[in-house]
Design a protein around this motif. Structure first.
Motif, PDB file in Angstrom:
ATOM      1  N   GLN A   1       0.855  -1.166   0.000  1.00  0.00           N
ATOM      2  CA  GLN A   1       0.000   0.000   0.000  1.00  0.00           C
ATOM      3  C   GLN A   1       0.903   1.232   0.000  1.00  0.00           C
ATOM      4  O   GLN A   1       2.047   1.178   0.444  1.00  0.00           O
ATOM      5  CB  GLN A   1      -0.884   0.029   1.250  1.00  0.00           C
ATOM      6  CG  GLN A   1      -1.816  -1.152   1.386  1.00  0.00           C
ATOM      7  CD  GLN A   1      -2.531  -1.135   2.725  1.00  0.00           C
ATOM      8  OE1 GLN A   1      -1.986  -0.665   3.708  1.00  0.00           O
ATOM      9  NE2 GLN A   1      -3.737  -1.660   2.739  1.00  0.00           N
ATOM     10  N   ALA A   2       0.402   2.359  -0.518  1.00  0.00           N
ATOM     11  CA  ALA A   2       1.213   3.571  -0.510  1.00  0.00           C
ATOM     12  C   ALA A   2       1.492   4.018   0.920  1.00  0.00           C
ATOM     13  O   ALA A   2       2.559   4.542   1.230  1.00  0.00           O
ATOM     14  CB  ALA A   2       0.525   4.680  -1.290  1.00  0.00           C
ATOM     15  N   PHE A   3       0.503   3.824   1.828  1.00  0.00           N
ATOM     16  CA  PHE A   3       0.653   4.219   3.232  1.00  0.00           C
ATOM     17  C   PHE A   3       0.194   3.076   4.138  1.00  0.00           C
ATOM     18  O   PHE A   3      -0.834   2.431   3.863  1.00  0.00           O
ATOM     19  CB  PHE A   3      -0.205   5.457   3.551  1.00  0.00           C
ATOM     20  CG  PHE A   3       0.367   6.749   3.074  1.00  0.00           C
ATOM     21  CD1 PHE A   3       1.051   7.594   3.934  1.00  0.00           C
ATOM     22  CD2 PHE A   3       0.231   7.132   1.748  1.00  0.00           C
ATOM     23  CE1 PHE A   3       1.580   8.797   3.486  1.00  0.00           C
ATOM     24  CE2 PHE A   3       0.754   8.328   1.290  1.00  0.00           C
ATOM     25  CZ  PHE A   3       1.432   9.160   2.165  1.00  0.00           C
ATOM     26  N   LEU A   4       0.955   2.851   5.215  1.00  0.00           N
ATOM     27  CA  LEU A   4       0.484   1.981   6.288  1.00  0.00           C
ATOM     28  C   LEU A   4      -0.490   2.774   7.154  1.00  0.00           C
ATOM     29  O   LEU A   4      -0.345   3.984   7.326  1.00  0.00           O
ATOM     30  CB  LEU A   4       1.658   1.507   7.147  1.00  0.00           C
ATOM     31  CG  LEU A   4       2.784   0.753   6.427  1.00  0.00           C
ATOM     32  CD1 LEU A   4       3.937   0.489   7.396  1.00  0.00           C
ATOM     33  CD2 LEU A   4       2.276  -0.530   5.814  1.00  0.00           C
ATOM     34  N   ARG A   5      -1.477   2.087   7.703  1.00  0.00           N
ATOM     35  CA  ARG A   5      -2.438   2.782   8.572  1.00  0.00           C
ATOM     36  C   ARG A   5      -1.815   3.168   9.904  1.00  0.00           C
ATOM     37  O   ARG A   5      -2.191   4.165  10.513  1.00  0.00           O
ATOM     38  CB  ARG A   5      -3.656   1.889   8.815  1.00  0.00           C
ATOM     39  CG  ARG A   5      -4.658   1.880   7.686  1.00  0.00           C
ATOM     40  CD  ARG A   5      -5.362   3.212   7.548  1.00  0.00           C
ATOM     41  NE  ARG A   5      -6.249   3.243   6.385  1.00  0.00           N
ATOM     42  CZ  ARG A   5      -6.888   4.315   5.961  1.00  0.00           C
ATOM     43  NH1 ARG A   5      -6.714   5.472   6.571  1.00  0.00           N
ATOM     44  NH2 ARG A   5      -7.657   4.258   4.910  1.00  0.00           N
TER      45      ARG A   5
ATOM     46  N   LYS B   1      -3.080   4.854  -3.474  1.00  0.00           N
ATOM     47  CA  LYS B   1      -2.517   3.540  -3.734  1.00  0.00           C
ATOM     48  C   LYS B   1      -1.061   3.683  -4.180  1.00  0.00           C
ATOM     49  O   LYS B   1      -0.623   4.754  -4.592  1.00  0.00           O
ATOM     50  CB  LYS B   1      -3.324   2.818  -4.811  1.00  0.00           C
ATOM     51  CG  LYS B   1      -4.751   2.513  -4.405  1.00  0.00           C
ATOM     52  CD  LYS B   1      -5.487   1.780  -5.505  1.00  0.00           C
ATOM     53  CE  LYS B   1      -6.918   1.467  -5.085  1.00  0.00           C
ATOM     54  NZ  LYS B   1      -7.666   0.769  -6.155  1.00  0.00           N
ATOM     55  N   ALA B   2      -0.326   2.572  -4.075  1.00  0.00           N
ATOM     56  CA  ALA B   2       1.069   2.589  -4.513  1.00  0.00           C
ATOM     57  C   ALA B   2       1.127   2.871  -6.009  1.00  0.00           C
ATOM     58  O   ALA B   2       0.300   2.385  -6.783  1.00  0.00           O
ATOM     59  CB  ALA B   2       1.741   1.251  -4.208  1.00  0.00           C
ATOM     60  N   GLN B   3       2.105   3.672  -6.409  1.00  0.00           N
ATOM     61  CA  GLN B   3       2.255   4.001  -7.819  1.00  0.00           C
ATOM     62  C   GLN B   3       2.686   2.773  -8.610  1.00  0.00           C
ATOM     63  O   GLN B   3       3.625   2.069  -8.227  1.00  0.00           O
ATOM     64  CB  GLN B   3       3.295   5.106  -8.002  1.00  0.00           C
ATOM     65  CG  GLN B   3       2.765   6.509  -7.743  1.00  0.00           C
ATOM     66  CD  GLN B   3       3.798   7.562  -8.108  1.00  0.00           C
ATOM     67  OE1 GLN B   3       4.969   7.417  -7.762  1.00  0.00           O
ATOM     68  NE2 GLN B   3       3.376   8.596  -8.797  1.00  0.00           N
TER      69      GLN B   3
END
Length: 404
Positions: free
Chosen positions: A237-241, A369-371
């Protein structure tokens, strides 16, 4: 194969002649070899101390022991003995030490005690650089993942990485079935002919209930490393929660009664309870835009991410060693440690996600989202990872052949 035979009475085709020649031998006095030292090449064992190493190498030299334990370099080597690393020694027959070489805690450094006549000295130097060897293993699930990895001698660190890589697709507590299989290609670092530690997982595949999952490690031209599916889709994922592995939210985003100032204020982030010293991870790839102290935030790190996003990590007890403004960090890198600096009544992490420098609720915001890889990166990806995909295919053929 060929065989020949001759008749017993047949004459040999060449003339026979007996030759007697005396050999010149130098006389050797009894016990003359006792002056030669013994050479030892051992490995540091779990729980080893300098005393246990001396005993195992038959060293009986109180003077050398006292000198080594009293020297700063020697004490450093003793303090950070690491299991599996090489220990070499030269010892006289009477137990007197001529030299002892121990590994340092990091890298390829070594510390050596040497005796020159009656003089003892400790010096530091470099050992042979570790050799990276690519290894391959495959296994079949009988009862559990770790039972299967133990059965094929797969190191626990690699087994843990497998569980991490496939954990979003497979629940290893409930989804595993007898007969599921896995293959993994990974690095092992060898020093002086013996394995000292594992490296990266380069490629892995897991077949769960007939469904095949495969991942490969891609090293981008800019030096970044990430795992992708075999067709180039990012696993991340682009960011972890959450920037903490195990924690609970103690204060959410929004207005609240401030515990110190005793008035209603907007809480611009989320607080995660955790003991002092708990590692804090970067939730996304980014660049350090600030590291230092900011009044109520206490020790804080601010990371700038792609597009308009930034994240803040506050009340830290300390920062990762050497972290400074302008450093690039990857998702999951440890950047600091939980504390209670600034306006805090107990140890916790205050975490913010900002868009255009405006704080948003990290628990509710729709994170990007991840690029995906662009066309040029995808070409490089396929060229770089094709040998890894072929290794997985080879392991599959070997596994199928073994089952027949």
């Amino acid at each position: 194969m060929a065989a020949t035979a001759t008749a017993p009475d047949a004459s040999p085709p060449f003339a026979l002649e007996t030759v007697v020649e005396p050999l010149q031998l130098s006389p050797v006095a009894p016990g003359a070899d006792s002056a030669l030292p013994y050479i030892y090449d051992e490995r540091v064992q779990p729980g080893d101390t300098l005393q246990s190493i001396f005993r195992r190498l038959n060293i009986d030299d109180p003077e050398a022991f006292a000198f080594f334990t009293g020297d700063e370099l020697g004490k450093q080597a003793i303090r950070y003995l690491r299991s599996g690393r090489a220990v070499t020694a030269m010892v006289q027959a009477d137990g007197r030490l001529l030299s002892l070489s121990l590994p340092t805690s990091r890298g390829a450094g070594r510390i050596t005690l040497e005796r020159d006549g009656e003089r003892l000295a400790v010096r530091d130097g470099m050992a042979e650089a570790p050799e990276v060897v690519v290894e391959m293993r495959s296994g079949t699930i009988q009862h559990s993942l770790y039972g299967a990895t133990d059965a094929i001698g797969l190191p626990d660190s690699i087994a843990n990485k497998l569980a991490e890589l496939f954990g979003t697709e497979i629940n290893f507590h409930t989804d595993l079935r007898r007969g599921d299989s896995f293959s993994v290609v990974y690095e092992t670092l060898y020093q002086e002919g013996s394995p000292v530690r594992t490296g990266k997982v380069l490629a892995a595949e897991f077949v769960n209930q007939g469904r095949r999952h495969a991942v490969v490690l891609f090293r981008a031209p800019d030096g970044g490393e990430n795992y992708y599916t075999a067709d180039g889709r990012s696993l991340r994922q682009a960011f972890l929660r959450s920037p903490l592995e195990f924690s609970r939210v103690t204060s959410g985003f929004g207005r609240r009664m401030h515990p110190i100032h005793k008035n209603w204020r907007t809480h611009a982030g989320v607080d995660f309870a955790a003991p002092t010293g708990t590692p804090v991870k970067a939730t996304s790839d980014g660049t350090v835009s600030f590291v230092g102290n900011q009044r109520g935030y206490g020790n804080i790190i601010i990371l700038q991410h792609r597009d308009r996003y930034s994240t803040a990590y506050a009340h830290l007890n300390g920062f990762a060693r050497g972290l400074k403004r302008g450093d690039r960090v990857n998702q999951g890198d440890v950047i600091g440690f939980v504390g209670m600096t600034g306006w805090a009544t107990g140890p916790h992490l205050h975490y913010e996600v900002r868009i255009n420098n405006v704080a948003q609720d990290p628990m509710r915001i729709a994170l990007p989202k991840a690029q995906p890889l662009n066309a040029q990166e995808l070409t490089v990806f396929r060229t770089q990872t094709q040998p890894l995909v072929e290794r997985l295919a080879l392991l599959n053929r070997i596994e199928v052949s073994a089952l027949r």
